[in-house]
Design a protein around this motif. Sequence first.
Motif, PDB file in Angstrom:
ATOM      1  N   GLY A 308       0.785  -1.227   0.000  1.00 60.93           N
ATOM      2  CA  GLY A 308       0.000   0.000   0.000  1.00 60.93           C
ATOM      3  C   GLY A 308       0.812   1.270   0.000  1.00 60.93           C
ATOM      4  O   GLY A 308       0.246   2.369  -0.015  1.00 60.93           O
ATOM      5  N   MET A 309       2.154   1.158   0.007  1.00 64.07           N
ATOM      6  CA  MET A 309       2.985   2.360  -0.020  1.00 64.07           C
ATOM      7  C   MET A 309       3.009   2.954  -1.423  1.00 64.07           C
ATOM      8  O   MET A 309       2.954   2.235  -2.424  1.00 64.07           O
ATOM      9  CB  MET A 309       4.403   2.029   0.449  1.00 64.07           C
ATOM     10  N   ALA A 310       3.097   4.268  -1.482  1.00 65.77           N
ATOM     11  CA  ALA A 310       3.239   4.971  -2.760  1.00 65.77           C
ATOM     12  C   ALA A 310       4.705   4.942  -3.154  1.00 65.77           C
ATOM     13  O   ALA A 310       5.556   5.511  -2.462  1.00 65.77           O
ATOM     14  CB  ALA A 310       2.744   6.403  -2.637  1.00 65.77           C
ATOM     15  N   VAL A 311       5.019   4.281  -4.260  1.00 66.48           N
ATOM     16  CA  VAL A 311       6.410   4.080  -4.684  1.00 66.48           C
ATOM     17  C   VAL A 311       6.565   4.536  -6.125  1.00 66.48           C
ATOM     18  O   VAL A 311       5.873   4.044  -7.028  1.00 66.48           O
ATOM     19  CB  VAL A 311       6.832   2.606  -4.555  1.00 66.48           C
ATOM     20  N   ALA A 312       7.484   5.467  -6.355  1.00 68.12           N
ATOM     21  CA  ALA A 312       7.855   5.882  -7.705  1.00 68.12           C
ATOM     22  C   ALA A 312       9.204   5.261  -8.039  1.00 68.12           C
ATOM     23  O   ALA A 312      10.042   5.051  -7.156  1.00 68.12           O
ATOM     24  CB  ALA A 312       7.928   7.401  -7.807  1.00 68.12           C
ATOM     25  N   TRP A 313       9.429   4.984  -9.308  1.00 71.43           N
ATOM     26  CA  TRP A 313      10.627   4.243  -9.736  1.00 71.43           C
ATOM     27  C   TRP A 313      11.345   4.988 -10.850  1.00 71.43           C
ATOM     28  O   TRP A 313      10.719   5.578 -11.737  1.00 71.43           O
ATOM     29  CB  TRP A 313      10.226   2.861 -10.227  1.00 71.43           C
ATOM     30  N   GLY A 314      12.680   4.933 -10.828  1.00 73.63           N
ATOM     31  CA  GLY A 314      13.488   5.463 -11.915  1.00 73.63           C
ATOM     32  C   GLY A 314      14.742   4.630 -12.093  1.00 73.63           C
ATOM     33  O   GLY A 314      15.270   4.067 -11.127  1.00 73.63           O
ATOM     34  N   GLU A 315      15.216   4.516 -13.312  1.00 70.55           N
ATOM     35  CA  GLU A 315      16.434   3.751 -13.571  1.00 70.55           C
ATOM     36  C   GLU A 315      17.237   4.416 -14.674  1.00 70.55           C
ATOM     37  O   GLU A 315      16.704   5.153 -15.514  1.00 70.55           O
ATOM     38  CB  GLU A 315      16.113   2.311 -13.953  1.00 70.55           C
ATOM     39  N   VAL A 316      18.531   4.182 -14.653  1.00 67.81           N
ATOM     40  CA  VAL A 316      19.447   4.662 -15.681  1.00 67.81           C
ATOM     41  C   VAL A 316      20.396   3.530 -16.032  1.00 67.81           C
ATOM     42  O   VAL A 316      20.630   2.623 -15.231  1.00 67.81           O
ATOM     43  CB  VAL A 316      20.251   5.895 -15.220  1.00 67.81           C
ATOM     44  N   ARG A 317      20.957   3.583 -17.235  1.00 67.56           N
ATOM     45  CA  ARG A 317      21.899   2.557 -17.680  1.00 67.56           C
ATOM     46  C   ARG A 317      23.293   2.887 -17.144  1.00 67.56           C
ATOM     47  O   ARG A 317      24.171   3.342 -17.859  1.00 67.56           O
ATOM     48  CB  ARG A 317      21.887   2.471 -19.209  1.00 67.56           C
ATOM     49  N   GLN A 318      23.440   2.654 -15.835  1.00 64.19           N
ATOM     50  CA  GLN A 318      24.711   2.884 -15.167  1.00 64.19           C
ATOM     51  C   GLN A 318      24.936   1.784 -14.142  1.00 64.19           C
ATOM     52  O   GLN A 318      24.087   0.924 -13.920  1.00 64.19           O
ATOM     53  CB  GLN A 318      24.728   4.263 -14.493  1.00 64.19           C
ATOM     54  N   GLY A 319      26.114   1.846 -13.511  1.00 69.38           N
ATOM     55  CA  GLY A 319      26.467   0.898 -12.475  1.00 69.38           C
ATOM     56  C   GLY A 319      26.261   1.500 -11.095  1.00 69.38           C
ATOM     57  O   GLY A 319      25.586   2.520 -10.923  1.00 69.38           O
ATOM     58  N   HIS A 320      26.863   0.861 -10.109  1.00 72.14           N
ATOM     59  CA  HIS A 320      26.699   1.225  -8.699  1.00 72.14           C
ATOM     60  C   HIS A 320      27.724   2.299  -8.359  1.00 72.14           C
ATOM     61  O   HIS A 320      28.773   2.030  -7.756  1.00 72.14           O
ATOM     62  CB  HIS A 320      26.908  -0.037  -7.853  1.00 72.14           C
ATOM     63  N   THR A 321      27.433   3.542  -8.727  1.00 72.83           N
ATOM     64  CA  THR A 321      28.402   4.627  -8.591  1.00 72.83           C
ATOM     65  C   THR A 321      27.738   5.873  -8.023  1.00 72.83           C
ATOM     66  O   THR A 321      26.517   6.051  -8.101  1.00 72.83           O
ATOM     67  CB  THR A 321      29.026   4.994  -9.952  1.00 72.83           C
ATOM     68  N   TRP A 322      28.560   6.757  -7.487  1.00 78.09           N
ATOM     69  CA  TRP A 322      28.057   8.043  -7.014  1.00 78.09           C
ATOM     70  C   TRP A 322      27.432   8.828  -8.159  1.00 78.09           C
ATOM     71  O   TRP A 322      26.470   9.572  -7.943  1.00 78.09           O
ATOM     72  CB  TRP A 322      29.192   8.849  -6.375  1.00 78.09           C
ATOM     73  N   THR A 323      27.973   8.681  -9.351  1.00 76.46           N
ATOM     74  CA  THR A 323      27.418   9.415 -10.483  1.00 76.46           C
ATOM     75  C   THR A 323      26.043   8.895 -10.861  1.00 76.46           C
ATOM     76  O   THR A 323      25.164   9.668 -11.259  1.00 76.46           O
ATOM     77  CB  THR A 323      28.364   9.335 -11.689  1.00 76.46           C
ATOM     78  N   CYS A 324      25.821   7.598 -10.736  1.00 81.03           N
ATOM     79  CA  CYS A 324      24.483   7.051 -10.948  1.00 81.03           C
ATOM     80  C   CYS A 324      23.489   7.729 -10.010  1.00 81.03           C
ATOM     81  O   CYS A 324      22.382   8.120 -10.415  1.00 81.03           O
ATOM     82  CB  CYS A 324      24.507   5.541 -10.722  1.00 81.03           C
ATOM     83  N   TRP A 325      23.898   7.902  -8.760  1.00 73.99           N
ATOM     84  CA  TRP A 325      22.996   8.513  -7.781  1.00 73.99           C
ATOM     85  C   TRP A 325      22.850  10.007  -8.053  1.00 73.99           C
ATOM     86  O   TRP A 325      21.769  10.564  -7.865  1.00 73.99           O
ATOM     87  CB  TRP A 325      23.515   8.225  -6.374  1.00 73.99           C
ATOM     88  N   ARG A 326      23.907  10.658  -8.485  1.00 74.66           N
ATOM     89  CA  ARG A 326      23.795  12.065  -8.890  1.00 74.66           C
ATOM     90  C   ARG A 326      22.816  12.225 -10.043  1.00 74.66           C
ATOM     91  O   ARG A 326      21.950  13.109 -10.039  1.00 74.66           O
ATOM     92  CB  ARG A 326      25.172  12.587  -9.321  1.00 74.66           C
TER      93      ARG A 326
END
Length: 342
Positions: A308-326
């Motif tokens: 029942g939680m409201a969850v939005a999703w996003g993805e990018v074609r990157q790896g597990h990096t600080w830049t992915c999170w940026r």
Amino acid sequence: MTGFATAVEGDTAVFRVPGLDDADEVRLWCDLDLGDTTFGRVDGGWELRLADLPVDRLEYLVEVDGASRPDPTHDRTVPGPFGAHSWLPLPGYAEPDWLTGERVPSEQAGVVVEDTPVGDVEVTVWAPADADGEEPLPMLCCHDGPEMAAYGGLLDWAGVLVGDGRLPRMRIALLAPGARNERYSADPTYADALIGHVVPALRAACPSDHRPVLVGQSLGGVAALHAAWTSPGCFTGLMLQSGSFFTPELDPQESGFDHWDEVTGFVASLLAASTAAPDAPVVAMTCGTAEENYANNVQMRDHLTSTGMAVAWGEVRQGHTWTCWRDTLDPHLTDLLRKVWG
């Protein structure tokens, strides 16, 4: 040799290192499984061709006889806690537009929340320079805060979007991790420190008429979800970036992690729950599609939605990096803050 340098040729990344006549082996290192990444000798030096990479932006190092270094032919580097890495943009990659925006003038102040159940917790509070100390502003709290500011662009993102009016004026609490692996592995003692000590101290020092939002990356995402799930009334929103939501079925390669039992135990208990609390936070989740964590993030996304939680999703074609999170701050964290803070 003129022009002997790393480049992208069509759908192929061509890595080149000149010279090194005395080297025995040259390899490409990155935090992805790309198969055999051993360079071959060619006229002028060494070369490696990799086609159809699973990312749009590759961060890597060149290993020469076991010693790692950035690519000597490529001037794009990104800083990180373990030193600079080279990065190569592929045809599908574009940097966030806010990187070139004008940042609002800001100030930072250090705070130490003393005598919590995990000891002292260091916090740096960012705010617009013209913010009065008594001005009520919403607060964004961030696990691994100093690192996310230094390598993930969090304060730059906030400075630009607050400055151009896309986000409300806010304060950002950068939470230093301390004993990170222990604290962030679904540790009830850390959750008690965060919910019962750090957040109240920050709210007492920094007036706000909104509940805070909490951001966490990787293991910090586990700690964020654990704290919010066990104390659902504290945070109004969560941003979970590439959370390390390990399960034995999806992540056996992580079973040697010192706090494997704590993380998998929490994840299992959450996956067994059928209903979230009525005042559970709104959630935004992002992940790189090339990450090992991608499958467990998709599983967690689907399960949280089923509770029942409201969850939005996003993805990018990157790896597990600080830049992915940026690169996933906008629009995903931007949209979350607009939703919960208005």
